[in-house]
Design an enzyme around this catalytic site. Structure first.
Site, PDB file in Angstrom:
ATOM      1  N   SER A 292       0.823  -1.204   0.000  1.00  0.00           N
ATOM      2  CA  SER A 292       0.000   0.000   0.000  1.00  0.00           C
ATOM      3  C   SER A 292       0.862   1.261   0.000  1.00  0.00           C
ATOM      4  O   SER A 292       1.547   1.546  -0.969  1.00  0.00           O
ATOM      5  CB  SER A 292      -0.944  -0.046   1.208  1.00  0.00           C
ATOM      6  OG  SER A 292      -1.922   0.950   1.138  1.00  0.00           O
TER       7      SER A 292
ATOM      8  N   HIS B  17      -7.626  -5.719   0.590  1.00  0.00           N
ATOM      9  CA  HIS B  17      -6.415  -4.909   0.739  1.00  0.00           C
ATOM     10  C   HIS B  17      -5.492  -5.434   1.839  1.00  0.00           C
ATOM     11  O   HIS B  17      -4.265  -5.388   1.693  1.00  0.00           O
ATOM     12  CB  HIS B  17      -6.817  -3.457   1.039  1.00  0.00           C
ATOM     13  CG  HIS B  17      -5.699  -2.475   0.939  1.00  0.00           C
ATOM     14  ND1 HIS B  17      -5.129  -2.095  -0.255  1.00  0.00           N
ATOM     15  CD2 HIS B  17      -5.029  -1.785   1.899  1.00  0.00           C
ATOM     16  CE1 HIS B  17      -4.178  -1.211  -0.045  1.00  0.00           C
ATOM     17  NE2 HIS B  17      -4.088  -1.004   1.265  1.00  0.00           N
TER      18      HIS B  17
END
Length: 439
Positions: free
Chosen positions: A197, A393
């Site tokens: 990320s 995620h």
């Protein structure tokens, strides 16, 4: 003042939980029913616990409180702590799983995370241990502002000036300082890098703004890269957080998620479940790959603290559709950038061989945005869409089967293991690499 900020953030978290409950009701109750059945089974089986079960419960409690270096040492790996000072005075902590003479591999965490993200699920799951097992000298970075990097040569973390940074500064100063330190200590001219990320965001900032660092990295493994975010604009949480920052209360916030989330989630079993729902609402729902028993360990380390400006910067690129430095007022932008808008980062200057891993259920990194990013990067050597449709995620770090679904592929890219079948194992490295590039 500190108490007031905590109450403000608890209100924000409460709003996020409320949104999550609405989302869950709209999606349907199948996951809830399945999870309730699992909870009933767990309650019924407590009396029938085996010694292994009791040991697991003990380990979970212990692992939730240990620092990263002690967590690494607990599981039999050689652990070290290093401190690095950046050009602008921030003192960062790095954790190392030492393999003397082995190629160095730097792992960099995402937003509100820390080095713990790469070890928190234990030796049988987490990436840092897997890389150490495959003969890498593993280094774990901690960006300024998280629980391990809250020091400065002149500034105090209680001062607002300490928190005047975004992931731009992490890319400009933190990553270069950590890379230089790793190379100096190990004697290697280059290292491997993997980011999750924001760990990708800051890396691409570094390579585009300080292109000399391209030559210090052998390969970049980009996990759920949070770079382009046009498709994330309608995310309900983004709207809620944006409204919060624009409010009189939220506009004064300088730091976030430094214990508030943990406090709320540990109040009762119900608040713990609501917190899980809140996380799913942000990153994507995937109950099948979420190890509920490990959530207390996750809570012990995550979230690890973040500057509000980092979150605001992400909201800016979501709303504007531009991957660019932080935007201030028009007048200040003119002073800093000589334009009313900050210039876009030039991703074509990122020449490190980059392998991109992404998923369809990642609510923060939409596949369309990831593919657009790949088109603009200077040297994308491959991309891999995780086959499981529900993969979210945080599954890049927390999924039960993340080794099988993702990390094995990474090891194939790195040349550490052959493809799955015996026939594939006999193929040339070029054929294996070619298959990856086309996937």
């Amino acid at each position: 003042m500190r108490c007031s900020l905590r109450m403000q953030l608890l209100l924000l978290l409460g709003l996020c939980v409320f949104i999550s409950r609405i989302q869950g009701q709209l999606i349907g109750g199948e996951e809830d029913e399945e999870d309730e059945e699992e909870e009933e089974e767990e309650e019924e089986s407590v009396e029938d616990e085996t010694p292994e079960d009791r040991l697991q419960r003990k380990n979970i409690k212990q692992d939730s409180t240990l620092s990263v270096d002690k967590l690494i040492a607990k599981y039999g790996y050689e652990s070290e702590v290093h401190h690095v000072t950046t050009e602008d005075g921030y003192i960062l902590t790095m954790h190392r799983i030492r393999k003397q003479g082995a190629p160095p591999f730097l792992l960099q965490h995402g937003l509100v995370d820390s080095s713990a993200g790469f070890v928190v699920m234990g030796p049988n799951v987490s990436l840092a241990y897997l890389l150490a097992d495959h003969n890498y000298d593993v280094w774990l970075g901690n960006a300024r502002g998280n629980r391990y990097s809250r020091n400065h040569t002149t500034l105090d973390p209680d001062e607002s000036k300490f928190w005047d940074f975004s992931w731009h500064e992490i890319g400009m100063y933190d990553l270069p300082a950590m890379i230089d330190h790793v190379l100096k200590v190990t004697g290697f001219p280059k290292l491997h890098y993997a980011g999750h990320s924001q760990g990708c965001t800051s890396f691409f900032v570094m390579c585009s703004m300080r292109p000399a660092y391209n030559d210090k990295v052998v390969s970049m493994q980009a996990l759920a890269p949070a770079v382009y975010a046009k498709e994330t604009e309608d995310h309900p949480y983004i709207r809620a957080i944006s409204l919060y920052f624009n409010s009189l209360v939220g506009s004064s916030i300088r730091e976030m998620f430094n214990g508030e989330f943990r406090f709320l989630c540990r109040m009762t079993e119900e608040t713990e479940r609501l917190c899980i729902e809140a996380v799913f609402g942000i990153v994507g729902r995937n109950w099948n790959e979420f190890n509920r028993k490990m959530f207390p360990v996750i809570l012990g380390h995550y979230p690890a603290g973040v500057a509000a400006k980092q979150v605001k910067h992400f909201i800016q690129i979501i709303k504007s559709g531009r991957f660019a430095p932080y935007s201030y007022s028009s007048n200040k932008n003119m002073q800093l950038y000589r334009d009313h808008l900050p210039p876009r980062y030039n991703l074509s200057l990122v020449t490190v061989p980059t392998f991109v891993y992404y998923s369809t259920n990642d609510l923060l990194c939409h596949p369309k945005d990831v593919e657009s990013m790949c088109d603009d990067l200077g040297n994308v050597t491959g991309k891999y869409l995780v086959p499981q449709k529900e993969f979210n995620h945080m599954d890049f770090l927390w999924a039960i089967d993340v080794r099988k679904m993702l990390y094995r592929r990474m090891l194939q890219v790195l040349g550490k293991v052959p493809e799955g079948s015996p026939e594939e194992a006999n193929r040339s490295r070029r054929e294996i690499r070619g298959k990856f590039i086309r996937s």
